[in-house]
Write an enzyme that holds these catalytic residues in place. Structure first.
Site, mmCIF file in Angstrom:
data_model
loop_
_atom_site.group_PDB
_atom_site.id
_atom_site.type_symbol
_atom_site.label_atom_id
_atom_site.label_comp_id
_atom_site.label_asym_id
_atom_site.label_seq_id
_atom_site.Cartn_x
_atom_site.Cartn_y
_atom_site.Cartn_z
ATOM 1 N N TYR A 63 26.616 40.226 34.423
ATOM 2 C CA TYR A 63 27.456 40.828 35.459
ATOM 3 C C TYR A 63 26.712 41.842 36.329
ATOM 4 O O TYR A 63 27.275 42.354 37.296
ATOM 5 C CB TYR A 63 28.680 41.502 34.835
ATOM 6 N N HIS A 97 31.941 42.743 41.553
ATOM 7 C CA HIS A 97 32.896 43.479 40.712
ATOM 8 C C HIS A 97 32.271 44.744 40.109
ATOM 9 O O HIS A 97 32.996 45.587 39.589
ATOM 10 C CB HIS A 97 33.389 42.562 39.593
ATOM 11 N N TYR A 143 35.491 45.638 29.599
ATOM 12 C CA TYR A 143 35.643 44.623 30.640
ATOM 13 C C TYR A 143 36.759 45.069 31.575
ATOM 14 O O TYR A 143 37.617 45.875 31.232
ATOM 15 C CB TYR A 143 35.880 43.211 30.090
ATOM 16 N N ASN A 171 39.523 43.973 32.957
ATOM 17 C CA ASN A 171 40.975 43.856 32.768
ATOM 18 C C ASN A 171 41.559 44.853 31.782
ATOM 19 O O ASN A 171 42.776 45.017 31.734
ATOM 20 C CB ASN A 171 41.339 42.436 32.331
ATOM 21 N N ASN A 212 42.636 43.888 38.829
ATOM 22 C CA ASN A 212 43.023 43.969 37.418
ATOM 23 C C ASN A 212 42.560 45.248 36.724
ATOM 24 O O ASN A 212 43.239 45.740 35.824
ATOM 25 C CB ASN A 212 42.531 42.738 36.661
#
EC number: 3.1.1.29
Length: 181
Positions: free
Chosen positions: A14, A19, A62, A64, A108
């Site tokens: 990531y 994000h 993470y 969410n 989210n």
């Protein structure tokens, strides 16, 4: 205490994704600061302290479930102010916006924070644009030509954030530092 939260996802896969602009900004601040590492499993993230009253958090839950980490830190330190740095697909790459409260806009990470901590916090929204497929777009890495724009925006955002922390005047900071792209 002031808590600054940079949103992102943990893991090498990531790194440098849209994000993760919140993580990138926290990393930029840490690179140029003397800090104390307060990371502890109870905080569910990487936690750093600069000076006597500034906490920087990179949740490791993470995206969410970011609210779990934010709540753990807030419950322990009883922070008076919270600023969340996050990607925003509704504004173009190179754009920067500020706001307090309001809806999650479908993000989210913000939904998780709102559910566990409420939504009365300042937000630094870094534009990443909107792709054909939202999920793959935010999880894609920046293209080389986009990295130049991103680098400039992160540096600009760092200055804005430091002034926001010092002056506690979101309206003035928004007028001075918002960027259109």
């Amino acid at each position: 205490m002031i808590l600054v939260v940079g949103l992102g996802n943990i893991g090498v896969e990531y790194e440098n994704t849209r994000h993760n602009v919140g993580f990138m900004l926290i990393d930029l601040l840490l690179k140029e600061s003397n800090f104390t590492n307060l990371t502890n499993s109870k905080f569910k993230g990487e936690l750093f302290k600069i000076g006597s009253s500034l906490l920087l958090l990179k949740p490791s839950t993470y995206m969410n479930n970011s609210g779990l980490s934010v709540k753990a830190v807030n419950d322990f330190y009883k922070c008076e102010r919270m600023i969340v740095i996050h990607d925003d697909i509704d504004i173009n790459l190179g754009a920067l916006r500020f706001k307090k409260g309001g809806s999650s806009g479908g993000h989210n990470g913000l939904k998780s924070i709102d559910a566990l901590c409420g939504n009365d916090y300042e937000r630094v929204r870094i534009g990443v644009g909107k792709g054909e497929n939202v999920i793959s777009h935010v999880l894609d890495k920046f293209k080389p030509e986009e990295e130049i724009t991103l680098s400039k925006v992160l540096e600009h955002t760092k200055k804005a954030l430091l002034e926001l922390i010092e002056k506690d005047d979101l309206s003035a900071i928004s007028s001075k530092y918002s960027l259109k792209a």
